[in-house]
Scaffold this motif. Structure first.
Motif, mmCIF file in Angstrom:
data_model
loop_
_atom_site.group_PDB
_atom_site.id
_atom_site.type_symbol
_atom_site.label_atom_id
_atom_site.label_comp_id
_atom_site.label_asym_id
_atom_site.label_seq_id
_atom_site.Cartn_x
_atom_site.Cartn_y
_atom_site.Cartn_z
ATOM 1 N N ASN A 201 0.853 -1.238 0.057
ATOM 2 C CA ASN A 201 -0.011 0.037 -0.035
ATOM 3 C C ASN A 201 0.830 1.283 -0.021
ATOM 4 O OD1 ASN A 201 -2.482 -1.377 0.307
ATOM 5 N ND2 ASN A 201 -2.147 -1.852 2.265
ATOM 6 N N ILE A 202 2.224 0.886 -0.451
ATOM 7 C CA ILE A 202 3.042 2.281 -0.288
ATOM 8 C C ILE A 202 3.569 2.406 -1.621
ATOM 9 C CG2 ILE A 202 5.273 3.127 0.756
ATOM 10 C CD1 ILE A 202 4.819 1.144 2.956
ATOM 11 N N PRO A 203 3.533 3.769 -2.113
ATOM 12 C CA PRO A 203 4.225 4.097 -3.395
ATOM 13 C C PRO A 203 5.654 3.872 -3.219
ATOM 14 C CG PRO A 203 3.408 5.976 -2.376
ATOM 15 C CD PRO A 203 3.016 4.965 -1.525
ATOM 16 N N PRO A 204 6.338 3.548 -4.369
ATOM 17 C CA PRO A 204 7.815 3.260 -4.523
ATOM 18 C C PRO A 204 8.630 4.430 -4.008
ATOM 19 C CG PRO A 204 6.873 2.985 -6.723
ATOM 20 C CD PRO A 204 5.655 3.439 -6.013
ATOM 21 N N ALA A 205 8.267 5.967 -4.196
ATOM 22 C CA ALA A 205 8.937 6.659 -3.658
ATOM 23 C C ALA A 205 9.161 6.737 -2.017
ATOM 24 C CB ALA A 205 8.399 8.312 -3.962
ATOM 25 N N ILE A 206 8.327 6.333 -1.397
ATOM 26 C CA ILE A 206 8.032 6.194 0.114
ATOM 27 C C ILE A 206 8.885 4.869 0.274
ATOM 28 C CG2 ILE A 206 6.841 5.803 2.235
ATOM 29 C CD1 ILE A 206 6.464 8.714 0.717
ATOM 30 N N TYR A 207 8.621 3.820 -0.047
ATOM 31 C CA TYR A 207 9.354 2.317 0.288
ATOM 32 C C TYR A 207 10.757 2.281 -0.017
ATOM 33 C CZ TYR A 207 8.629 0.007 -4.290
ATOM 34 O OH TYR A 207 8.568 -0.509 -5.596
ATOM 35 N N MET A 208 11.025 3.375 -0.920
ATOM 36 C CA MET A 208 12.604 3.481 -1.461
ATOM 37 C C MET A 208 13.322 4.137 -0.066
ATOM 38 S SD MET A 208 12.888 4.760 -5.208
ATOM 39 C CE MET A 208 12.231 3.752 -6.738
ATOM 40 N N GLN A 209 12.594 4.949 0.629
ATOM 41 C CA GLN A 209 13.208 5.556 1.998
ATOM 42 C C GLN A 209 13.171 4.523 3.200
ATOM 43 O OE1 GLN A 209 11.603 9.598 2.503
ATOM 44 N NE2 GLN A 209 10.774 9.606 0.625
ATOM 45 N N LYS B 162 16.326 7.504 4.476
ATOM 46 C CA LYS B 162 15.761 8.679 4.198
ATOM 47 C C LYS B 162 16.704 9.307 3.107
ATOM 48 C CE LYS B 162 12.524 11.886 5.777
ATOM 49 N NZ LYS B 162 11.665 12.370 6.955
ATOM 50 N N ALA B 163 17.756 9.456 3.285
ATOM 51 C CA ALA B 163 18.610 10.397 2.338
ATOM 52 C C ALA B 163 18.852 9.694 0.835
ATOM 53 C CB ALA B 163 19.995 10.874 2.859
ATOM 54 N N ILE B 164 19.310 8.491 0.964
ATOM 55 C CA ILE B 164 19.631 7.770 -0.226
ATOM 56 C C ILE B 164 18.227 7.311 -0.982
ATOM 57 C CG2 ILE B 164 20.504 5.678 -1.261
ATOM 58 C CD1 ILE B 164 22.474 5.556 1.112
ATOM 59 N N GLY B 165 17.232 7.168 -0.082
ATOM 60 C CA GLY B 165 15.877 6.862 -0.646
ATOM 61 C C GLY B 165 15.108 8.035 -1.420
ATOM 62 N N ARG B 166 15.393 9.187 -1.052
ATOM 63 C CA ARG B 166 14.808 10.499 -1.532
ATOM 64 C C ARG B 166 15.531 10.542 -2.856
ATOM 65 N NH1 ARG B 166 11.243 13.568 1.423
ATOM 66 N NH2 ARG B 166 11.876 15.495 0.450
ATOM 67 N N ALA B 167 17.008 10.658 -2.746
ATOM 68 C CA ALA B 167 17.743 10.650 -3.816
ATOM 69 C C ALA B 167 17.324 9.808 -5.227
ATOM 70 C CB ALA B 167 19.227 10.562 -3.636
ATOM 71 N N SER C 132 4.489 11.878 -3.722
ATOM 72 C CA SER C 132 4.860 11.259 -2.730
ATOM 73 C C SER C 132 6.089 11.966 -2.157
ATOM 74 C CB SER C 132 5.201 9.881 -2.973
ATOM 75 O OG SER C 132 4.171 9.528 -3.624
ATOM 76 N N LEU C 133 7.174 12.254 -2.692
ATOM 77 C CA LEU C 133 8.374 12.705 -2.418
ATOM 78 C C LEU C 133 8.223 13.876 -1.678
ATOM 79 C CD1 LEU C 133 11.351 12.062 -2.384
ATOM 80 C CD2 LEU C 133 11.662 13.135 -4.500
ATOM 81 N N PHE C 134 7.800 14.795 -2.318
ATOM 82 C CA PHE C 134 7.573 16.243 -1.918
ATOM 83 C C PHE C 134 6.434 16.460 -0.857
ATOM 84 C CE2 PHE C 134 10.268 16.605 -5.668
ATOM 85 C CZ PHE C 134 11.320 16.853 -5.047
ATOM 86 N N ASN C 135 5.546 15.521 -0.714
ATOM 87 C CA ASN C 135 4.375 15.453 0.169
ATOM 88 C C ASN C 135 3.453 16.443 -0.437
ATOM 89 O OD1 ASN C 135 2.910 14.504 2.374
ATOM 90 N ND2 ASN C 135 3.797 15.755 3.785
ATOM 91 N N VAL C 136 3.064 16.608 -1.543
ATOM 92 C CA VAL C 136 1.832 17.461 -2.140
ATOM 93 C C VAL C 136 0.547 16.529 -2.084
ATOM 94 C CG1 VAL C 136 1.193 18.407 -4.351
ATOM 95 C CG2 VAL C 136 3.699 18.249 -3.706
ATOM 96 N N LYS C 137 -0.409 17.495 -1.616
ATOM 97 C CA LYS C 137 -1.477 16.827 -1.075
ATOM 98 C C LYS C 137 -2.438 16.619 -2.326
ATOM 99 C CE LYS C 137 -0.858 16.996 3.216
ATOM 100 N NZ LYS C 137 -0.529 15.725 3.941
ATOM 101 N N LYS C 138 -2.376 17.603 -3.471
ATOM 102 C CA LYS C 138 -2.989 17.525 -4.624
ATOM 103 C C LYS C 138 -2.132 17.349 -5.754
ATOM 104 C CE LYS C 138 -7.273 20.266 -3.591
ATOM 105 N NZ LYS C 138 -7.897 21.385 -3.719
ATOM 106 N N PRO C 139 -2.006 16.162 -6.063
ATOM 107 C CA PRO C 139 -1.014 15.738 -7.254
ATOM 108 C C PRO C 139 -1.172 16.416 -8.498
ATOM 109 C CG PRO C 139 -1.469 13.749 -5.966
ATOM 110 C CD PRO C 139 -2.357 14.827 -5.690
ATOM 111 N N SER C 140 -2.676 16.661 -8.921
ATOM 112 C CA SER C 140 -3.207 17.163 -9.973
ATOM 113 C C SER C 140 -2.340 18.552 -10.368
ATOM 114 C CB SER C 140 -4.487 17.470 -10.007
ATOM 115 O OG SER C 140 -4.960 18.049 -9.152
#
Length: 365
Positions: free
Chosen positions: A63-71, A76-81, A296-304
């Motif tokens: 239930n987690i998008p890749p940008a989050i499970y990479m972290q 956190k640092a390598i995952g976000r990069a 997901s990476l920048f925690n934007v509430k409205k992706p649109s």
């Protein structure tokens, strides 16, 4: 993540249209001449293996998008990069596919129209669809899927009726042995188009029945591989190896050859419609992967909100990517494969899966 749910059938259709996308347009695996169809089928088998790696990561973090499970996997640092690199990767690939279709439309339909206008119009439709969410793209795919297959079956029947197919053009099989075919598999067809399905790691969390993910995805990859191999075999049997390798868009050249009863000809316009549908879905999936990853990476509430700026970047990069189509193709087949596809489709997912396996084993232990 948006609150969307996709059925197994919608995922099947999206993967199939995505895989056909631009791959059916270009002379895929033509380096091995009449054995191109075999290189495509072997690439499909390898692509299925790669997709199983992506599925394993999905099952670890359903239930987690890749940008989050990479972290979660890499810290956190390598995952976000890594997540940022994947966003740039998907954006770049969207621009490459947009350039493919811009070139086709300018070459065959609108020779006096600037490519910027053609690409911008196609991009506007895609951006609008993606701004409405992944469900809208999936439903559009469901509707267009039927049209594509009707056109494909009609085209196949007309090619057979026209008496254009010469099976001798596919002989001799494996003239130079199996090694050139294997080389093309590991330098081209494994990554384009089959490995490109890594974009679906951003869409898998929306599947309403995760248990069907494996069967749905692998069967869709198999069907797309068979379709691409069949299309390439028909191109070579109709045009011959020399003409198929020299043609920018061999499928359209094949369709232009159709002539039934001296009145049914010049049907390439109808089939361009089917090709544009595939391109629409492929660019749409890439754009969605980039947008959802950035949200997901920048925690934007409205992706649109991110769709329009990223869509504009895709449009600009598609025009700046190469000075001509020959350069664009060479860059895609030689440079991008080694520098981008191999690490992003093979090395990084394998590394992520290995670390995820170790971390989950410690938890269960």
């Amino acid at each position: 993540m948006e609150k969307a749910k996709l059925s197994a059938y919608q995922l099947f259709v999206l993967i199939l249209l995505f895989e056909l996308g631009s791959a059916i347009l270009v002379p895929l695996a033509i380096d091995v001449k009449q054995d191109a169809w075999l290189a495509i089928l072997l690439g499909m088998a390898g692509g299925c293996f790669l997709f199983l790696i992506y599925l394993c990561l999905y099952y670890y973090y359903p239930n987690i998008p890749p940008a989050i499970y990479m972290q979660k996997i890499m810290g956190k640092a390598i995952g976000r990069a890594l997540a940022l690199l994947y966003i740039l990767y998907f954006t770049y690939l969207a621009s490459r596919v947009l350039r493919d279709f811009g070139e086709m439309l300018v070459t065959f339909a609108y020779p006096d129209t600037p490519m910027f206008i053609v690409n911008a119009l196609l991009m506007m439709a895609i951006v609008y669809t993606i701004s409405k969410g992944i469900e809208v793209l999936a439903r559009a795919g469901e509707l267009l899927f039927v049209l594509i297959y009707l056109l494909a079956i009609t085209g196949f029947i007309l090619i057979v009726v026209s008496g254009l197919i010469d099976i001798n053009n596919l002989k001799p099989m494996l003239e130079e042995g199996i090694s050139p075919v294997i080389k093309v598999v590991f330098t081209q067809t494994l990554y384009v188009p089959f490995g490109e399905a890594i974009a679906f790691t951003t869409i898998l969390p929306y599947l309403n029945n995760p248990k069907k993910a494996r069967v749905t995805a692998i069967s869709s990859l198999w069907l797309s591989g068979i379709n691409l191999a069949l299309a390439m075999a028909i191109n070579i049997s109709v045009l011959g190896v020399d003409l198929a390798s020299r043609s920018q868009f061999p499928l359209l050249s094949t369709i232009q050859s159709i002539q039934v009863a001296d009145f049914l000809e010049r049907l390439d316009v109808f089939f361009m419609l089917a090709l544009i549908i595939g391109g629409f879905c492929k660019i749409g999936v890439y754009l969605y992967a980039a947008v959802s990853g950035a949200a997901s990476l920048f925690n934007v509430k409205k992706p649109s909100k991110l769709v329009y700026p990223i869509g504009l970047v895709v449009l600009i990069v598609s025009l700046a990517i190469a000075s001509n189509f020959a350069e664009h193709l060479k860059e895609g087949l030689q440079v991008v494969t080694i520098l981008m596809h191999f690490p992003f489709q093979v090395i990084i997912p394998l590394l992520l899966l290995f670390i995820a396996f170790l971390k989950n084993r410690k938890k269960t232990g």
